[in-house]
Design a protein around this motif. Structure first.
Motif, short mmCIF file in Angstrom:
data_model
loop_
_atom_site.label_atom_id
_atom_site.label_comp_id
_atom_site.label_asym_id
_atom_site.label_seq_id
_atom_site.Cartn_x
_atom_site.Cartn_y
_atom_site.Cartn_z
N TYR B 30 41.41 27.32 26.62
CA TYR B 30 40.55 28.48 26.14
C TYR B 30 40.87 29.72 25.51
O TYR B 30 40.21 30.78 25.47
CB TYR B 30 40.11 29.15 27.66
N TYR B 33 38.78 31.54 23.24
CA TYR B 33 37.65 32.25 23.87
C TYR B 33 38.32 33.32 24.68
O TYR B 33 37.78 33.97 25.50
CB TYR B 33 36.89 31.37 24.81
N THR B 37 33.68 36.12 29.72
CA THR B 37 32.46 35.66 29.22
C THR B 37 32.83 34.31 28.11
O THR B 37 32.33 33.50 28.25
CB THR B 37 31.46 36.35 28.69
N GLY B 38 34.03 34.73 27.52
CA GLY B 38 34.23 33.59 26.54
C GLY B 38 34.65 32.12 27.24
O GLY B 38 33.83 31.12 26.79
N GLY B 66 40.51 38.22 32.30
CA GLY B 66 41.18 37.98 31.12
C GLY B 66 42.39 38.48 31.28
O GLY B 66 42.99 38.88 32.29
N GLU B 551 31.29 41.98 24.13
CA GLU B 551 31.95 40.87 24.59
C GLU B 551 33.67 40.55 24.56
O GLU B 551 34.06 40.02 25.40
CB GLU B 551 31.39 39.66 23.35
N ASP B 554 34.37 42.17 27.68
CA ASP B 554 33.97 41.19 28.78
C ASP B 554 34.91 39.93 28.91
O ASP B 554 35.01 39.22 29.70
CB ASP B 554 32.64 40.69 28.61
N SER B 555 35.70 39.88 27.78
CA SER B 555 36.62 38.84 27.84
C SER B 555 38.06 38.73 27.96
O SER B 555 38.86 38.25 28.56
CB SER B 555 36.38 38.04 26.51
N ILE B 606 32.67 34.44 20.39
CA ILE B 606 32.18 34.45 21.91
C ILE B 606 30.71 34.82 21.69
O ILE B 606 29.82 34.32 22.31
CB ILE B 606 33.05 35.65 22.52
#
Lengths: 184, 700
Positions: B30, B33, B37-38, B66, B551, B554-555, B606
């Motif tokens: 990952y 990302y 949220t990613g 994150g 985003e 949020d990641s 993302i």
């Protein structure tokens, strides 16, 4: 013996506390603490000379004055010129202070201001005191540009018609008073 | 993995159908990302097909933090909860909830960056995660309990340090408007999906730590730098009354600290002081959400600020209201922020002692008491607006049987008696009766159930309803066309604060415009409120920046309710914040050095993956007309003032059409459909997405 450093520190301490100082205040404070401006063997320097010296040695010290011509001092380390201006307005009496703050807000931002603002420091007016001031203002020709409006939750705002249109002022007051909290 | 810091290293995968628990390497799978949220979007893209519904066992719900969560970076207590959204109407599409508190840090200290929950347990269970291990435990004794009791029971098993994310009765009963809550008052929507999986809670306890890859001195310096440019809640950088140190003041900001403003329910009472921004040990005194939202009387009720891991803002203000203990038998202590703080009072039109009196505060206490225990989500205030509309227009009377209708004490509602909430909120959580059941579905499904055209809701400005069953969230009232564009992009309320945190920061427009030049290339990117000008390319840049930063936050696990830190309270910086702060913290924490531009490109990947999920879910590439819709009320004004005249926020239809076109162009999307082009997917490292959508005829 008063040194320029002590003058500077006195101004700074007052700035931290949110107060402007005058030469007279400096003089009386030092007298109160038994500090003479000089010693017995030589001619004491005047307070104004000490203040001048303090200004030469300490770059943070600033002077501000109003129409009365009385100089007032503050330290830029602890007080902004904007705040010092508000304190000066306060010295001119509540009518002038309220009107000028309203005008400045209407011109610079532009925005109306809630009258509750004047209950807080540094304005420090009680709610009971603000009402008669507004009445007096409404009857004085010099304040004809100051207009009031009430938001949907009943709070009073004021603006200057010289800088803000009524519809725009209404919208902005509603946003400040209700809209922002309704749209968090 | 060994060379990277920041990440805990593993993502936990829990299949509730089989009981199988596995782990995956976070960086290996990952890293592109980042987290949050990613990871959520990536899992949904790879593993959940377009025809799955929110409550199907095939749906997955991903709790992901994150690389900055659990570090000492300020404002890092964030967990993203990504899933197919049960209140997204008419079809369940991807969306995410955002939870603060201490869950994120505790999960990281336990060794995990995220938890992927899949399948469905055959009986109520809860998940215990402790220092690298996870176990599915019987939760039948917890089922039917509120969130507080669940926290208590799980903490008895795991220890007082455990962070527990739990659902209440609303989640258990699969009420779409339900939350998952941890640390007392920190909620994220999505509770019903957990309920559909028979998963009552996730308890986490970790004793590990997060390795910082970069030089420790540099890290400490970066954290101090971040602290130095913090404002108050929502990154408001100007105090709301004149302060000696401040050049500006703004009565609209959330920076409430001032000499004489006192936390009155503290013992001894605490004066919040002048709030000089150079004193980093007094940041927590700046914000008082209770006084901001409930009115100045709430100062006397204020005990202290509370909040998330490593966040000095403490926006969850704790208040003490002894009257509610005697009148209603609930705790005299409550804490929350923003919309959940006022959840209770919003059901009432008036109170006997005015809109900011004691009764309204009591209604807020009752609202917090029920919503935080039963686990109810108010859909960013839409629940209450729907309630008022249906009540005022006789819709309840028409749609609900007479006996049920009369079972509500409407007289209590009319006279502003908070006790009305005892009748309404538990029924919503328990799906009792038609009225409460319909309200709990969320707007879209409620309207469908009662055969009311959505168009009726889209006309009414008072409703703030936008689309897909959800309201607007910081639209043109905050940032003109930029706000409108942002509100077209998601499948729930937009939850983006990048733009509104800037426009509301309290600085005069001249200063904001100077900052706008650096951020978006021109002063023309922003307008004074109520003096909007036509769309331009810089506003499109601002919209793109706002969404990508959301985003990104949020990641990487930074709070988008605080960031981006594009302005600061510091005169000596010209009130500039630091637009590279995220890349600085990310690079130092992880060792994966990325410039601001490189990290923004990750954020764009993302964001575009979210777009691809929406396209695949809707089965159309014509997002411009089918998804990115704008309600009629945006183009109306109660006094019929024309767009771009002073005092109105009314938008112009043609201009907004231009805004959408410029925004799509800014992102490299097809301007006719609003769909990312194949080249854009490829540029962002998403060739497989382009390929899959291409096969389905969903690319251009």
């Amino acid at each position: 013996m008063i040194y320029p450093l002590e003058v500077a520190e006195f101004i700074r301490e007052n700035s931290k506390a949110g107060e402007l100082v005058t030469a007279a205040l400096i003089e009386s404070a030092f007298e109160e603490h038994g500090l003479a401006a000089g010693n017995a063997e030589e001619e004491p320097p005047s307070i104004s000379a000490l203040i001048e010296e303090a200004f030469r040695s300490h770059g943070d010290l600033k002077e501000i004055s109003d129409d009365s011509g009385i100089a007032r001092y503050f330290s830029g380390l602890f007080m902004t010129e904007a705040y010092a201006r508000v304190l000066l307005l306060k010295l001119q009496g509540p009518l002038e202070m309220i009107a000028e703050v309203i005008r400045e807000n209407s011109r610079a931002y532009p925005r109306p201001v809630p009258l509750a603002l004047f209950e807080w420091s540094p304005f420090d007016l009680s709610r009971e005191r603000i009402e008669p001031i507004l009445k007096e203002m409404a009857e004085s020709p010099g304040y004809r540009d100051i207009a009031l409006l009430t938001t949907s939750i009943g709070n009073l705002f004021a603006y200057s018609t010289d800088y803000l249109e009524p519809g725009h002022a209404e919208m902005l007051a509603e946003w400040i008073d209700v809209g922002q909290a309704e749209n968090p | 993995m060994a060379q990277y810091g920041g990440w805990a290293g593993k993502v936990l995968r829990v299949d509730l159908s089989t009981g199988r628990i596995t782990t995956e390497d976070t960086v290996e799978k990952y890293r592109d990302y980042v987290g949050g949220t990613g990871i959520g979007y990536k899992v949904l893209w790879d593993e959940v097909g377009p025809n799955v519904k929110a409550f199907d066992p095939e749906n997955k719900i991903i709790f992901a933090t994150g690389p900055l969560a659990g570090t000492s970076a300020p404002c890092n207590g964030r967990t993203a909860i990504t899933t197919l959204w049960p209140s997204c109407w008419p079809k369940h599409l991807v969306a995410s909830g955002h939870m603060g508190g201490h869950f994120a840090a505790e999960l990281k200290y336990a060794g995990f960056d995220g938890v992927i929950v899949e399948g469905r347990a055959d009986h109520p269970v809860w998940l215990a995660i402790s220092d690298g291990k996870a176990e599915i435990r019987d939760g039948r004794h917890l089922w039917g309990q509120g969130i507080r009791r669940t926290n208590y029971e799980i903490s008895r098993e795991m220890g007082a340090e455990a962070a527990v994310a739990a659902i209440g009765q609303a989640g258990e009963n699969m009420v779409p408007l339900s939350v998952i809550s941890n640390s007392g008052s920190h909620t994220g929507a999505g509770g019903a999906v957990l309920g559909s999986k028979n998963l009552k809670a996730i308890g986490v306890r970790g004793t590990g730590s997060i390795r910082i890859a970069g030089d420790k001195g540099d890290w400490e310096k970066a954290v101090k730098h971040h602290l130095s440019i913090l404002g108050a809640n929502n990154q408001h950088v100007v105090p709301n009354s004149p302060q000696p140190w401040a050049e500006y003041y703004n009565p609209g900001t959330r920076w409430l600290a001032a000499r004489g403003r006192v936390w009155g329910a503290s013992d001894p009472p605490i004066d919040t002081g002048t709030g000089d921004p150079h004193n980093l040990n007094r940041i927590a005194y700046r914000t008082n959400s209770a006084a901001f939202f409930l009115g100045p009387d709430a100062w006397k009720n204020t005990v202290r600020g509370n909040g998330c891991t490593a966040c000095p803002i403490r926006c969850h203000t704790r208040i003490k209201v002894p009257a509610v203990a005697s009148k209603y038998g609930i705790s005299e202590i409550g804490q929350s922020t923003c919309i959940r703080l006022v959840l209770g009072k919003r059901f009432f039109k008036k109170f006997p002692d005015g809109p900011l009196g004691q009764t309204s505060i009591e209604a807020c206490m009752l609202g917090m008491h029920f919503a935080d225990d039963l686990g109810i989500w108010d859909n960013y205030g839409q629940l209450q607006r729907d309630f008022h509309k249906c009540h005022n227009e006789g819709i309840f009377k028409n749609k609900v049987g007479a006996k049920e209708y009369q079972s509500y004490s409407w007289d209590k509602l009319e006279r502003g008696d908070p006790a009305f909430l005892f009748e309404l909120l538990p029924r919503i959580a328990n799906r009792e009766g038609e009225l409460a059941t319909a309200l709990g579905l969320g707007t879209g499904f409620m309207l469908e159930r009662w055969s009311i055209p959505e168009a009726e809701w889209k006309k009414d400005h008072q409703l703030n309803y936008w689309k897909h069953g959800h309201p607007k969230h910081h639209s043109h009232e905050d940032a003109g066309q930029c706000g409108v564009v942002i509100n077209t992009q998601y499948n729930r309320d937009a939850q983006c604060h990048s733009h509104s945190n800037f426009t509301r920061n309290g600085l005069p427009i001249e200063v904001q415009k100077k900052l706008a030049v650096d951020l978006w290339g021109s002063e023309a990117a922003i307008d004074p409120l109520g003096e909007f000008t036509p769309m331009n390319a810089h506003k499109a840049k601002m919209a793109k920046w706002s969404l990508l930063r959301k985003e990104l936050h949020d990641s990487i696990a930074l709070c988008n309710w605080m960031g981006p830190w594009s302005a600061s309270p510091l005169k000596e910086r010209g009130y500039k914040g630091d637009d590279s702060l995220e890349s600085l913290l990310y690079s130092l924490a992880t060792g994966d050095g990325k410039s601001r531009e490189e990290l923004d490109e990750v954020a764009e990947r993302i964001f575009v993956l979210h777009r691809a999920l929406t396209i695949r879910g809707m089965g159309t590439r014509d997002m411009r007309t089918q998804h990115d819709t704008i309600p009629d009320w945006v183009f109306a004004d109660e006094k019929d003032r024309a767009p771009f005249t002073k005092g109105t926020i009314r938008m112009d239809k043609t201009d907004i059409g231009n805004a959408m076109t410029m925004f799509y162009r800014e992102l490299g999307w097809d301007t006719a459909t609003g769909s990312p082009t194949r080249d854009t997917y490829k540029r962002l490292g998403l060739p497989e997405v382009a390929e899959e959508l291409g096969k389905a005829g969903l690319t251009v």
